[in-house]
Design a protein around this motif. Structure first.
Motif, PDB file in Angstrom:
ATOM      1  N   ILE A  10     -15.343   9.577  -5.507  1.00 11.29           N
ATOM      2  CA  ILE A  10     -14.452   8.545  -4.982  1.00 11.29           C
ATOM      3  C   ILE A  10     -13.104   8.556  -5.693  1.00 11.29           C
ATOM      4  O   ILE A  10     -12.058   8.375  -5.064  1.00 11.29           O
ATOM      5  CB  ILE A  10     -15.115   7.144  -5.033  1.00 11.29           C
ATOM      6  N   ASN A  11     -13.103   8.791  -6.989  1.00  6.16           N
ATOM      7  CA  ASN A  11     -11.841   8.803  -7.730  1.00  6.16           C
ATOM      8  C   ASN A  11     -10.969   9.991  -7.321  1.00  6.16           C
ATOM      9  O   ASN A  11      -9.753   9.856  -7.204  1.00  6.16           O
ATOM     10  CB  ASN A  11     -12.087   8.807  -9.237  1.00  6.16           C
ATOM     11  N   HIS A  12     -11.583  11.123  -7.117  1.00  2.00           N
ATOM     12  CA  HIS A  12     -10.818  12.292  -6.671  1.00  2.00           C
ATOM     13  C   HIS A  12     -10.308  12.082  -5.243  1.00  2.00           C
ATOM     14  O   HIS A  12      -9.202  12.511  -4.903  1.00  2.00           O
ATOM     15  CB  HIS A  12     -11.669  13.560  -6.767  1.00  2.00           C
ATOM     16  N   THR A  13     -11.093  11.415  -4.422  1.00  2.00           N
ATOM     17  CA  THR A  13     -10.665  11.113  -3.058  1.00  2.00           C
ATOM     18  C   THR A  13      -9.457  10.179  -3.077  1.00  2.00           C
ATOM     19  O   THR A  13      -8.496  10.391  -2.341  1.00  2.00           O
ATOM     20  CB  THR A  13     -11.816  10.485  -2.255  1.00  2.00           C
ATOM     21  N   ILE A  14      -9.492   9.162  -3.934  1.00  2.00           N
ATOM     22  CA  ILE A  14      -8.347   8.260  -4.073  1.00  2.00           C
ATOM     23  C   ILE A  14      -7.127   9.054  -4.514  1.00  2.00           C
ATOM     24  O   ILE A  14      -6.023   8.871  -3.979  1.00  2.00           O
ATOM     25  CB  ILE A  14      -8.655   7.119  -5.065  1.00  2.00           C
ATOM     26  N   TYR A  15      -7.301   9.933  -5.475  1.00  2.00           N
ATOM     27  CA  TYR A  15      -6.199  10.763  -5.977  1.00  2.00           C
ATOM     28  C   TYR A  15      -5.605  11.623  -4.864  1.00  2.00           C
ATOM     29  O   TYR A  15      -4.385  11.671  -4.685  1.00  2.00           O
ATOM     30  CB  TYR A  15      -6.699  11.627  -7.136  1.00  2.00           C
ATOM     31  N   ARG A  16      -6.455  12.294  -4.094  1.00  2.00           N
ATOM     32  CA  ARG A  16      -5.958  13.147  -3.005  1.00  2.00           C
ATOM     33  C   ARG A  16      -5.197  12.332  -1.965  1.00  2.00           C
ATOM     34  O   ARG A  16      -4.126  12.734  -1.495  1.00  2.00           O
ATOM     35  CB  ARG A  16      -7.122  13.892  -2.331  1.00  2.00           C
ATOM     36  N   ILE A  17      -5.728  11.166  -1.618  1.00  2.00           N
ATOM     37  CA  ILE A  17      -5.070  10.327  -0.617  1.00  2.00           C
ATOM     38  C   ILE A  17      -3.747   9.791  -1.157  1.00  2.00           C
ATOM     39  O   ILE A  17      -2.755   9.729  -0.429  1.00  2.00           O
ATOM     40  CB  ILE A  17      -6.015   9.205  -0.142  1.00  2.00           C
ATOM     41  N   LEU A  18      -3.714   9.429  -2.431  1.00  2.00           N
ATOM     42  CA  LEU A  18      -2.447   9.002  -3.034  1.00  2.00           C
ATOM     43  C   LEU A  18      -1.415  10.112  -2.972  1.00  2.00           C
ATOM     44  O   LEU A  18      -0.241   9.870  -2.650  1.00  2.00           O
ATOM     45  CB  LEU A  18      -2.662   8.577  -4.494  1.00  2.00           C
ATOM     46  N   LEU A  19      -1.830  11.332  -3.271  1.00  2.00           N
ATOM     47  CA  LEU A  19      -0.904  12.473  -3.200  1.00  2.00           C
ATOM     48  C   LEU A  19      -0.384  12.669  -1.775  1.00  2.00           C
ATOM     49  O   LEU A  19       0.806  12.911  -1.572  1.00  2.00           O
ATOM     50  CB  LEU A  19      -1.590  13.754  -3.672  1.00  2.00           C
ATOM     51  N   LEU A  20      -1.272  12.568  -0.812  1.00  2.00           N
ATOM     52  CA  LEU A  20      -0.869  12.737   0.583  1.00  2.00           C
ATOM     53  C   LEU A  20       0.106  11.647   1.021  1.00  2.00           C
ATOM     54  O   LEU A  20       1.122  11.927   1.653  1.00  2.00           O
ATOM     55  CB  LEU A  20      -2.098  12.749   1.487  1.00  2.00           C
ATOM     56  N   LEU A  21      -0.200  10.405   0.675  1.00  2.00           N
ATOM     57  CA  LEU A  21       0.678   9.306   1.054  1.00  2.00           C
ATOM     58  C   LEU A  21       2.031   9.401   0.347  1.00  2.00           C
ATOM     59  O   LEU A  21       3.054   9.045   0.914  1.00  2.00           O
ATOM     60  CB  LEU A  21       0.010   7.956   0.755  1.00  2.00           C
ATOM     61  N   HIS A  22       2.011   9.878  -0.882  1.00  2.00           N
ATOM     62  CA  HIS A  22       3.255  10.026  -1.631  1.00  2.00           C
ATOM     63  C   HIS A  22       4.170  11.089  -1.013  1.00  2.00           C
ATOM     64  O   HIS A  22       5.378  10.903  -0.931  1.00  2.00           O
ATOM     65  CB  HIS A  22       2.952  10.394  -3.085  1.00  2.00           C
ATOM     66  N   SER A  23       3.599  12.180  -0.567  1.00  2.00           N
ATOM     67  CA  SER A  23       4.417  13.267  -0.029  1.00  2.00           C
ATOM     68  C   SER A  23       4.783  13.052   1.440  1.00  2.00           C
ATOM     69  O   SER A  23       5.580  13.798   1.990  1.00  2.00           O
ATOM     70  CB  SER A  23       3.704  14.598  -0.197  1.00  2.00           C
ATOM     71  N   LEU A  24       4.229  12.025   2.051  1.00  2.00           N
ATOM     72  CA  LEU A  24       4.516  11.715   3.442  1.00  2.00           C
ATOM     73  C   LEU A  24       5.937  11.172   3.569  1.00  2.00           C
ATOM     74  O   LEU A  24       6.344  10.293   2.830  1.00  2.00           O
ATOM     75  CB  LEU A  24       3.497  10.688   3.943  1.00  2.00           C
ATOM     76  N   LYS A  25       6.689  11.715   4.508  1.00  2.00           N
ATOM     77  CA  LYS A  25       8.075  11.285   4.717  1.00  2.00           C
ATOM     78  C   LYS A  25       8.152   9.948   5.463  1.00  2.00           C
ATOM     79  O   LYS A  25       9.151   9.259   5.412  1.00  2.00           O
ATOM     80  CB  LYS A  25       8.835  12.338   5.526  1.00  2.00           C
ATOM     81  N   PHE A  26       7.085   9.583   6.161  1.00  2.00           N
ATOM     82  CA  PHE A  26       7.045   8.358   6.949  1.00  2.00           C
ATOM     83  C   PHE A  26       6.158   7.338   6.241  1.00  2.00           C
ATOM     84  O   PHE A  26       5.431   7.679   5.323  1.00  2.00           O
ATOM     85  CB  PHE A  26       6.522   8.659   8.356  1.00  2.00           C
ATOM     86  N   ASP A  27       6.202   6.098   6.685  1.00  2.00           N
ATOM     87  CA  ASP A  27       5.431   5.049   6.029  1.00  2.00           C
ATOM     88  C   ASP A  27       4.013   4.900   6.546  1.00  2.00           C
ATOM     89  O   ASP A  27       3.208   4.214   5.946  1.00  2.00           O
ATOM     90  CB  ASP A  27       6.150   3.703   6.156  1.00  2.00           C
ATOM     91  N   SER A  28       3.694   5.524   7.682  1.00  2.00           N
ATOM     92  CA  SER A  28       2.339   5.371   8.197  1.00  2.00           C
ATOM     93  C   SER A  28       1.854   6.666   8.840  1.00  2.00           C
ATOM     94  O   SER A  28       2.646   7.514   9.236  1.00  2.00           O
ATOM     95  CB  SER A  28       2.269   4.218   9.205  1.00  2.00           C
ATOM     96  N   VAL A  29       0.536   6.772   8.916  1.00  2.00           N
ATOM     97  CA  VAL A  29      -0.119   7.933   9.502  1.00  2.00           C
ATOM     98  C   VAL A  29      -1.456   7.474  10.078  1.00  2.00           C
ATOM     99  O   VAL A  29      -2.042   6.495   9.603  1.00  2.00           O
ATOM    100  CB  VAL A  29      -0.308   9.050   8.439  1.00  2.00           C
ATOM    101  N   GLU A  30      -1.927   8.162  11.117  1.00  2.00           N
ATOM    102  CA  GLU A  30      -3.224   7.825  11.696  1.00  2.00           C
ATOM    103  C   GLU A  30      -4.321   8.037  10.645  1.00  2.00           C
ATOM    104  O   GLU A  30      -4.287   8.995   9.893  1.00  2.00           O
ATOM    105  CB  GLU A  30      -3.543   8.714  12.909  1.00  2.00           C
ATOM    106  N   PHE A  31      -5.287   7.130  10.644  1.00  2.00           N
ATOM    107  CA  PHE A  31      -6.383   7.226   9.692  1.00  2.00           C
ATOM    108  C   PHE A  31      -7.148   8.540   9.861  1.00  2.00           C
ATOM    109  O   PHE A  31      -7.477   9.210   8.890  1.00  2.00           O
ATOM    110  CB  PHE A  31      -7.326   6.026   9.833  1.00  2.00           C
ATOM    111  N   GLU A  32      -7.420   8.921  11.098  1.00  2.00           N
ATOM    112  CA  GLU A  32      -8.167  10.159  11.347  1.00  2.00           C
ATOM    113  C   GLU A  32      -7.384  11.390  10.916  1.00  2.00           C
ATOM    114  O   GLU A  32      -7.953  12.364  10.420  1.00  2.00           O
ATOM    115  CB  GLU A  32      -8.558  10.262  12.825  1.00  2.00           C
TER     116      GLU A  32
END
Length: 170
Positions: A10-32
Protein backbone atom coordinates in the motif's frame (compact mmCIF):
# COMPACT_ATOMS: atom_id res chain seq x y z
CA UNK A 1 9.60 -18.64 0.51
CA UNK A 2 8.62 -15.01 1.06
CA UNK A 3 8.62 -12.70 -1.93
CA UNK A 4 7.91 -9.01 -2.19
CA UNK A 5 5.77 -7.48 -4.88
CA UNK A 6 5.48 -3.70 -4.93
CA UNK A 7 2.05 -4.01 -6.56
CA UNK A 8 0.63 -5.29 -3.26
CA UNK A 9 2.38 -2.81 -0.97
CA UNK A 10 0.00 0.00 0.00
CA UNK A 11 2.82 2.43 0.77
CA UNK A 12 4.50 1.81 -2.56
CA UNK A 13 1.14 2.21 -4.29
CA UNK A 14 0.64 5.58 -2.58
CA UNK A 15 4.15 6.59 -3.66
CA UNK A 16 3.54 5.60 -7.30
CA UNK A 17 0.22 7.44 -7.40
CA UNK A 18 1.79 10.53 -5.83
CA UNK A 19 4.49 10.47 -8.51
CA UNK A 20 1.89 10.14 -11.25
CA UNK A 21 -0.26 12.96 -9.89
CA UNK A 22 2.80 15.16 -9.45
CA UNK A 23 3.96 14.74 -13.04
CA UNK A 24 0.46 15.26 -14.42
CA UNK A 25 0.12 18.57 -16.25
CA UNK A 26 -3.63 18.74 -15.50
CA UNK A 27 -5.45 18.74 -12.17
CA UNK A 28 -7.59 15.66 -12.76
CA UNK A 29 -7.52 12.27 -14.44
CA UNK A 30 -9.96 9.37 -14.76
CA UNK A 31 -9.64 6.90 -11.91
CA UNK A 32 -9.42 3.94 -14.30
CA UNK A 33 -6.72 5.63 -16.37
CA UNK A 34 -4.75 6.26 -13.17
CA UNK A 35 -5.10 2.57 -12.28
CA UNK A 36 -3.66 1.55 -15.65
CA UNK A 37 -0.81 4.02 -15.24
CA UNK A 38 -0.08 2.62 -11.78
CA UNK A 39 0.09 -0.88 -13.23
CA UNK A 40 2.72 0.26 -15.72
CA UNK A 41 4.63 2.13 -13.03
CA UNK A 42 4.84 -1.10 -11.04
CA UNK A 43 5.65 -3.20 -14.12
CA UNK A 44 7.25 -0.86 -16.70
CA UNK A 45 8.46 -3.65 -18.98
CA UNK A 46 4.81 -4.52 -19.65
CA UNK A 47 4.52 -1.36 -21.79
CA UNK A 48 6.11 -3.45 -24.53
CA UNK A 49 2.87 -5.47 -24.67
CA UNK A 50 0.69 -2.44 -25.36
CA UNK A 51 -0.72 -2.31 -28.87
CA UNK A 52 0.62 0.90 -30.36
CA UNK A 53 -0.46 2.62 -33.55
CA UNK A 54 1.49 3.13 -36.76
CA UNK A 55 2.71 6.66 -36.11
CA UNK A 56 6.50 7.16 -35.93
CA UNK A 57 6.33 8.17 -32.25
CA UNK A 58 4.43 4.94 -31.51
CA UNK A 59 7.24 2.86 -32.98
CA UNK A 60 9.83 4.90 -31.04
CA UNK A 61 8.07 4.23 -27.75
CA UNK A 62 7.67 0.53 -28.57
CA UNK A 63 11.42 0.21 -29.18
CA UNK A 64 12.16 1.54 -25.69
CA UNK A 65 10.54 -1.55 -24.16
CA UNK A 66 11.87 -4.73 -25.76
CA UNK A 67 9.93 -7.98 -25.48
CA UNK A 68 12.83 -9.84 -23.87
CA UNK A 69 12.62 -9.43 -20.10
CA UNK A 70 13.97 -11.10 -17.00
CA UNK A 71 12.18 -14.49 -16.81
CA UNK A 72 11.71 -14.02 -13.06
CA UNK A 73 9.68 -10.86 -13.69
CA UNK A 74 7.45 -12.42 -16.35
CA UNK A 75 3.75 -11.90 -15.78
CA UNK A 76 1.65 -14.76 -17.10
CA UNK A 77 -1.70 -13.01 -16.70
CA UNK A 78 -1.43 -9.19 -16.61
CA UNK A 79 -5.20 -8.72 -16.58
CA UNK A 80 -5.60 -10.81 -13.44
CA UNK A 81 -2.71 -9.01 -11.74
CA UNK A 82 -4.25 -5.65 -12.69
CA UNK A 83 -7.53 -6.79 -11.15
CA UNK A 84 -5.79 -7.94 -7.96
CA UNK A 85 -4.16 -4.50 -7.63
CA UNK A 86 -7.52 -2.68 -7.48
CA UNK A 87 -8.10 -2.85 -3.69
CA UNK A 88 -4.60 -1.50 -3.03
CA UNK A 89 -5.08 1.30 -5.53
CA UNK A 90 -8.49 2.19 -4.10
CA UNK A 91 -7.09 2.22 -0.56
CA UNK A 92 -4.21 4.45 -1.70
CA UNK A 93 -6.64 6.88 -3.36
CA UNK A 94 -8.84 6.96 -0.24
CA UNK A 95 -5.79 7.59 1.92
CA UNK A 96 -4.70 10.50 -0.30
CA UNK A 97 -8.25 11.89 -0.11
CA UNK A 98 -8.16 11.66 3.69
CA UNK A 99 -4.91 13.66 3.67
CA UNK A 100 -6.65 16.35 1.61
CA UNK A 101 -4.38 15.95 -1.42
CA UNK A 102 -7.12 14.85 -3.79
CA UNK A 103 -10.86 15.52 -3.84
CA UNK A 104 -13.04 13.26 -1.75
CA UNK A 105 -15.64 12.68 -4.49
CA UNK A 106 -13.46 10.50 -6.74
CA UNK A 107 -15.73 7.48 -6.39
CA UNK A 108 -18.91 9.31 -7.47
CA UNK A 109 -17.27 11.41 -10.19
CA UNK A 110 -14.91 8.76 -11.55
CA UNK A 111 -12.03 11.25 -11.66
CA UNK A 112 -9.15 11.87 -9.31
CA UNK A 113 -8.67 15.60 -8.83
CA UNK A 114 -5.65 17.14 -7.11
CA UNK A 115 -6.85 19.83 -4.69
CA UNK A 116 -3.65 20.55 -2.73
CA UNK A 117 -0.64 20.37 -5.03
CA UNK A 118 1.55 22.08 -2.41
CA UNK A 119 0.94 19.25 0.09
CA UNK A 120 1.58 16.66 -2.64
CA UNK A 121 4.95 18.27 -3.48
CA UNK A 122 5.83 18.58 0.20
CA UNK A 123 5.26 14.86 0.80
CA UNK A 124 7.29 13.89 -2.26
CA UNK A 125 10.15 16.16 -1.19
CA UNK A 126 10.18 14.52 2.24
CA UNK A 127 10.23 11.07 0.65
CA UNK A 128 12.66 12.03 -2.10
CA UNK A 129 11.82 11.75 -5.79
CA UNK A 130 14.98 10.38 -7.31
CA UNK A 131 13.87 8.57 -10.45
CA UNK A 132 16.30 6.70 -12.66
CA UNK A 133 16.14 7.28 -16.41
CA UNK A 134 13.87 4.28 -17.06
CA UNK A 135 11.34 5.37 -14.43
CA UNK A 136 11.47 8.92 -15.73
CA UNK A 137 10.81 7.71 -19.29
CA UNK A 138 7.91 5.56 -18.14
CA UNK A 139 6.46 8.51 -16.23
CA UNK A 140 6.68 10.78 -19.28
CA UNK A 141 5.08 8.18 -21.56
CA UNK A 142 2.22 7.56 -19.15
CA UNK A 143 1.40 11.16 -18.30
CA UNK A 144 1.79 12.59 -21.81
CA UNK A 145 1.34 9.97 -24.54
CA UNK A 146 -1.12 7.75 -22.62
CA UNK A 147 -2.98 10.82 -21.30
CA UNK A 148 -3.77 12.16 -24.77
CA UNK A 149 -4.83 8.73 -26.04
CA UNK A 150 -8.58 8.08 -26.09
CA UNK A 151 -9.60 5.97 -23.13
CA UNK A 152 -12.68 4.20 -24.48
CA UNK A 153 -13.40 2.43 -27.74
CA UNK A 154 -11.48 0.11 -30.02
CA UNK A 155 -8.43 2.38 -30.32
CA UNK A 156 -8.53 3.57 -26.71
CA UNK A 157 -6.14 2.89 -23.85
CA UNK A 158 -8.32 0.15 -22.37
CA UNK A 159 -8.39 -1.73 -25.67
CA UNK A 160 -4.70 -1.26 -26.39
CA UNK A 161 -3.59 -2.50 -22.97
CA UNK A 162 -6.22 -5.26 -22.67
CA UNK A 163 -6.10 -4.83 -18.89
CA UNK A 164 -9.83 -4.21 -18.49
CA UNK A 165 -13.01 -4.83 -20.42
CA UNK A 166 -13.55 -2.42 -23.28
CA UNK A 167 -16.03 -4.14 -25.64
CA UNK A 168 -19.07 -2.67 -23.90
CA UNK A 169 -17.81 0.91 -23.69
CA UNK A 170 -19.82 3.55 -25.48
Amino acid sequence: MITYNEAFDINHTIYRILLLLHSLKFDSVEFERLRIWDFYMAFPYEIGNVRFGVKPEDRTIKKLFPKKINPYRKITNPRKLYSRMQPYQLTAINKLASYGIIANDHDSVGRVKVVDRHKLIEILENIGIELDSRQSNVMKILTTYFYHMDFYGEGGLKARTKLSEYHYDE
